[in-house]
Structures are given as structure tokens and as C-alpha cells.
Design a protein around this motif. Structure first.
Motif, PDB file in Angstrom:
ATOM      1  N   PRO A 218       0.802  -1.232   0.000  1.00 23.22           N
ATOM      2  CA  PRO A 218       0.000   0.000   0.000  1.00 23.22           C
ATOM      3  C   PRO A 218       0.831   1.276   0.000  1.00 23.22           C
ATOM      4  O   PRO A 218       0.330   2.333  -0.358  1.00 23.22           O
ATOM      5  CB  PRO A 218      -0.820  -0.124   1.284  1.00 23.22           C
ATOM      6  N   GLU A 219       2.106   1.185   0.387  1.00 26.98           N
ATOM      7  CA  GLU A 219       2.956   2.374   0.387  1.00 26.98           C
ATOM      8  C   GLU A 219       3.152   2.938  -1.014  1.00 26.98           C
ATOM      9  O   GLU A 219       3.526   4.107  -1.182  1.00 26.98           O
ATOM     10  CB  GLU A 219       4.304   2.058   1.037  1.00 26.98           C
ATOM     11  N   TRP A 220       2.924   2.100  -2.032  1.00 26.35           N
ATOM     12  CA  TRP A 220       3.075   2.543  -3.413  1.00 26.35           C
ATOM     13  C   TRP A 220       1.744   2.994  -4.021  1.00 26.35           C
ATOM     14  O   TRP A 220       1.672   3.283  -5.217  1.00 26.35           O
ATOM     15  CB  TRP A 220       3.656   1.410  -4.261  1.00 26.35           C
ATOM     16  N   ARG A 221       0.713   3.090  -3.216  1.00 21.11           N
ATOM     17  CA  ARG A 221      -0.621   3.379  -3.736  1.00 21.11           C
ATOM     18  C   ARG A 221      -0.686   4.690  -4.514  1.00 21.11           C
ATOM     19  O   ARG A 221      -1.467   4.829  -5.462  1.00 21.11           O
ATOM     20  CB  ARG A 221      -1.624   3.416  -2.570  1.00 21.11           C
ATOM     21  N   TYR A 222       0.129   5.666  -4.126  1.00 20.16           N
ATOM     22  CA  TYR A 222       0.090   6.972  -4.782  1.00 20.16           C
ATOM     23  C   TYR A 222       0.390   6.875  -6.274  1.00 20.16           C
ATOM     24  O   TYR A 222       0.010   7.752  -7.063  1.00 20.16           O
ATOM     25  CB  TYR A 222       1.078   7.936  -4.112  1.00 20.16           C
TER      26      TYR A 222
END
Length: 304
Positions: A218-222
Motif C-alpha cells: 500500500p505504500e506505493w498506492r500513490y
């Protein structure tokens, strides 16, 4: 928290699309036909019309854009160490494998059959891990984003706003290239091989690898990422074993957006290309009030 839950709900269609894509690739004839209909529905009714590719301001990258080409890189070259990296729960697989003996007979730990069987299973798991590692080195992936104005994407992938962001039409990619762009699903759980099915292990292993290609933390969601995945075999003699990737055909851009910090010489080169090919050209500028980018028209040839 409520906003995060709402965002997850809005992306439910991506999870369903993934299921249909797996069925379209690995199901029987009837399942594939049904899945293709559903895939078309999601791409036409839910997917964004365009995807975006960020590039730094280098002559090599601009040359590939001008020549309708794109670099497909093996996942082993990505900046996320977990990307396409499948974990194997050896102990759980070994425990599950012990349940395959007929009549639910048990085997005493430490017996000859117990030792031989576990040794054979460990060997199979080593082979499986090597196969996953091989795929991670020989699968070509091109990455895109749904976002054209992400401050982080401009900073990380376009040389601190000096590069460009290239727009491509999603359905045109699918129809012209014959390869489908797939949205990334963001999940806190890694892709893990933790089961044992004697007759379907290879099939499930392929499904797992496909899942690993399209799931990230989820840290790469952006990034709101999408990917086109191509096997080394489909790249032919264009695959470079040393660079672990291939420069392959791509459609013409729908538009190009210059970064707000683009150098004048680079901006002029991009402008000349867009003018010659009647491609819409924009340039980002910093908003005077908020932390955001505004897109201004430099060249306009067709309506969006």
C-alpha cells in the motif's frame, strides 16, 4: 480512515478484473469466452481512458517516445525489492503435503518415509523458487500511472519535474499492441506459496506469479500503477540479456506534458516533435496557492 475505505471500495472493480483476467488466461474454452466479455466490460465502463508514463529529460528516453517505442524491464531491476518476489512458506507446504497419503494414514516424524518425503518436497520447493527467480529475470514489464499531476511521480521519475509525462490511450494500447494493461492491486500481504496440491501445483504456481506481478505494498498506492507484461519469448531477438529488458513497439502518444522545471532546450525539442506530429502539448506550472500542479496548453490539435 473513512476516505481510505472509500478508496478501497472504488477500486473493487480492479479486484474483479484481476479474477477475470486470470480466468481468461488459464480457464477452459467456455470460461475464457465468458471472462473476455467481463474484461471488456471493465475496460470500457470502469478503466480510465488514458494511462501516463513519466520520463526524465534524457535524449535516450525522448528518442524512444519519438519512435513509438517503450522499454520493458525485468522486475529484478525495479526499485521495490518486494516487486514480483514470491515468498515460500516451506513449513506450511511440508505440513500440507503430509496430508496426501491415502486413507488419512499418518507418518511418524523421523521415520524413513517421513525423511525421504520431506527431502523430496524440499527439492521441489528449491526448483520452484529457482523458477520464480528465473521469471523475475526474464519477464518484461512496462509501467504506467493513472495520474498525470502527481508531485511524487514528477519528482521520482521525471528528474525533479524536468522531464515529461506521456499520455497513451488505454483501449488503443490493447487493440494495437494486443497486450492488455493490468491495474496494480495494493495489499499489505505478500504473495506467498503456502499450499500443496499434487496435481495442480504448476497451475497454481503460474497464478501466483501473475498475482505477484500485479500486487504491491500500500505504500506505493500513490502511483496508481498499471502494467503491461510480456514474456521474454514474445520479445524475440529484441530482449537484451545483459540489460534484462527489451525496447519494443508502442502506440503514438495522445499528448505530452512538460514538467514545470523543464530546461528550454529540452522543451523546444519536445515542442518541435509535437508540432510535426500534431500531438497535444502541455506544460505544468506550480499553483500559486496550493501544493498542486496546473496543466497549461502549449499546442492543441484535437479535443480531449
Amino acid at each position: 480512515m473513512e476516505e481510505q475505505e472509500k478508496e478501497l471500495e472504488q477500486d473493487d472493480w480492479k479486484v474483479e478484473l484481476h479474477k477475470e483476467l486470470i480466468t481468461a488466461m488459464m480457464g477452459d474454452a467456455a470460461e475464457k469466452n465468458r471472462a473476455y466479455v467481463e474484461v471488456g466490460y471493465y475496460y470500457n465502463c470502469y478503466a480510465p481512458a488514458s494511462l501516463y508514463k513519466y520520463y526524465p529529460d534524457t535524449s535516450l528516453k525522448l528518442h524512444s517516445v519519438k519512435n513509438n517505442q517503450m522499454w520493458y524491464s525485468a522486475p529484478c531491476k525495479f526499485n521495490d525489492v518486494f516487486d514480483c518476489d514470491i515468498s515460500i512458506d516451506d513449513q506450511k507446504v511440508l505440513d500440507e503435503s503430509m496430508k496426501v497419503f491415502p486413507n488419512e494414514r499418518k507418518i511418524r516424524p523421523g521415520s524413513k518415509v517421513w525423511k525421504d518425503f520431506r527431502s523430496a518436497m524440499r527439492q521441489q520447493l528449491r526448483i520452484l523458487k529457482n523458477k520464480f527467480d528465473e521469471l523475475r529475470n526474464t519477464m518484461g514489464v512496462a509501467c504506467f500511472s493513472e495520474e498525470e499531476s502527481s508531485l511524487l511521480m514528477w519528482a521520482h521519475y521525471a528528474n525533479n519535474h524536468r522531464g515529461i509525462c506521456v499520455e497513451y490511450n488505454l483501449l488503443e494500447i490493447n487493440s494495437v499492441l494486443g497486450f492488455t494493461a493490468i491495474p496494480i492491486i495494493y495489499s499489505g500481504e505478500r504473495t506467498c506459496f503456502n499450499f500443496f496440491e499434487l496435481h495442480n501445483m504448476e497451475t497454481h504456481a503460474v497464478q501466483l506469479f501473475l498475482r505477484s506481478l500485479t500486487h504491491k505494498s500500500p505504500e506505493w498506492r500513490y502511483e496508481k500503477e498499471w502494467r503491461i507484461v510480456r514474456e521474454k519469448a514474445s520479445c524475440g531477438d529484441k530482449w537484451d540479456d545483459n540489460k534484462k529488458g527489451a525496447l519494443l513497439e508502442m502506440i503514438q502518444p495522445s499528448s505530452i506534458i512538460l514538467g514545470c522545471a523543464a530546461e528550454p532546450q529540452f522543451e523546444q525539442e519536445v515542442k518541435e516533435y509535437c508540432n510535426s506530429n500534431r500531438i497535444n502539448l502541455y506544460k505544468m506550472e506550480k499553483d500559486p496557492i496550493q501544493y498542486r500542479l496546473n496543466k497549461n496548453v502549449l499546442l492543441k490539435f484535437n479535443t480531449d
